[in-house]
Scaffold this active site. Structure first.
Site, mmCIF file in Angstrom:
data_model
loop_
_atom_site.group_PDB
_atom_site.id
_atom_site.type_symbol
_atom_site.label_atom_id
_atom_site.label_comp_id
_atom_site.label_asym_id
_atom_site.label_seq_id
_atom_site.Cartn_x
_atom_site.Cartn_y
_atom_site.Cartn_z
ATOM 1 C CG PHE A 193 1.247 7.877 -0.998
ATOM 2 C CD1 PHE A 193 0.194 8.617 -0.480
ATOM 3 C CD2 PHE A 193 2.021 7.124 -0.124
ATOM 4 C CE1 PHE A 193 -0.081 8.591 0.878
ATOM 5 C CE2 PHE A 193 1.752 7.095 1.227
ATOM 6 C CZ PHE A 193 0.694 7.841 1.735
ATOM 7 C CB THR A 208 0.471 3.651 2.504
ATOM 8 O OG1 THR A 208 -0.291 3.127 3.597
ATOM 9 C CG2 THR A 208 -0.483 4.397 1.580
#
Length: 363
Positions: free
Chosen positions: A265, A263
């Site tokens: 960010f 992921t």
């Protein structure tokens, strides 16, 4: 040589090496304290924000490049990140808003980027994370923007088109999902809580190992862990940080379907980041509703030799079938080629907003 003599030699060698470590620890403490004193002095001399993401990125890249082992690059980067975090806290303890509660992957991303010496401020939603930083209740915000298997986080992109905040950094976090429970065996699990994206990331594993278990989507992985800690025959899909916070056992580790599940960010702030030597620039733009409009927007990048690493479309919410295009470029907006491409793009795009230039995540 007898066994006792060998044992005595080993014991002497052990004492010698422990004495060497003690001496090195004294040297390390002295050197780190000297570094902290210099950091304090620099804080008094410089103007502007205390946290300079480009400077921290330069330091981390340099020490990783110099590392010859036996510590891994990740271990060395983590150690220096904590040193910088502690030194920065002497000047100003930063507050960082993130999607909570404690134990989420967003929480882990905050620690990964800023170290432990910041005040991590959990928020109930991505909207609230933005509001906390926009209103000044937090110095910075950390928000998820995309997952390698599940795609873009739409709410983050929608809010980026509106916010006055600027992207000042990025974090790429390897996501390792675990099945957590309290005093449970795999065959006893009747219900599984997790965030919808985490359930999707483990759908094949869950279908194979827990086909009869109910799957319930909740607001966050940390909330799933809290529920699993309170309810019998219930498990959560979450990270190891959530297991530690909520007192759960790891029933099965690394249950994500994709081994490289990551992921990304963004770190959001109110002050732009300067060039670090390895940067990215993000922007959002619209296109005219006519043939060749998108090509016209992308052509300046090719013309000036600027590499585009990402293109994502989102509904503009201003009219039916109107879209915004989110673009990531390699390079800082002050670099000549990027600056030339952006200048040409401004005359072509009906709407153009630079979201920020920032140091690329440390690999």
């Amino acid at each position: 040589m007898t066994a006792n003599e060998k044992s005595g030699d080993d014991g002497n060698e052990l004492k010698r090496r422990r004495a060497a470590i003690d001496a090195l620890d004294r040297d390390l403490l002295r050197i780190v304290s000297e570094r902290a004193a210099h950091a304090q002095a620099i804080g008094l001399l410089k103007s502007g924000p205390a946290y300079r993401p480009e400077r921290e990125a330069e330091v981390l890249r340099r020490v990783v490049a110099m590392n010859k082992g036996p510590l891994s690059h990740d271990a060395v980067a983590g150690m220096f990140r904590e040193i910088m975090s502690a030194c920065l806290a002497l000047e100003q303890q930063l507050s960082v808003a993130y999607l909570g509660p404690p134990g989420t992957y967003s929480h882990t991303a905050v620690t990964r980027h800023f170290g432990e010496s910041v005040a991590a401020e959990p928020c109930a939603s991505i909207d609230e994370v933005f509001r906390a930083a926009e209103a000044g209740r937090a110095d910075y915000a950390v928000v998820p923007v995309e997952n390698s298997t599940e795609g873009a986080v739409g709410r983050t992109l929608d809010l980026m088109a509106q916010t006055p905040l600027i992207i000042v950094g990025e974090i790429k976090l390897r996501i390792r999902q675990n099945l957590l429970g309290r005093n449970l065996k795999l065959g006893q699990v009747k219900r599984v809580y997790s965030h919808a994206q985490s359930l999707a990331q483990c759908v094949q594993w869950l279908a194979q190992h827990l086909p009869a278990a109910e799957r319930v989507a909740v607001a966050s992985n940390a909330e799933a862990a809290r529920l699993a800690a309170a309810e019998p025959s219930t498990a959560a899909v979450a990270g190891e940080a959530a297991a530690a916070i909520y007192g759960l056992d790891v029933i099965s580790a690394h249950i994500e379907d994709e081994p490289n599940n990551t992921t990304r960010f963004w770190v959001l702030g109110r002050h732009a980041a300067g060039p670090s030597g390895k940067d990215e620039t993000s922007l959002v733009m619209s296109a005219k509703n006519q043939p060749g409009a998108v090509y016209a927007l992308l052509e300046p990048f090719a013309k000036h030799g600027v590499s585009m690493s990402r293109l994502e479309s989102r509904p503009a919410r201003t009219g039916l079938w109107e879209y915004l295009f989110f673009v990531d470029l390699e390079g800082h907006q002050t670099e000549p080629a990027v600056a030339a491409a952006l200048a040409e793009l401004k005359s072509r795009a009906p709407f153009l907003k630079l979201l920020g230039s920032y140091p690329a995540a440390l690999a």
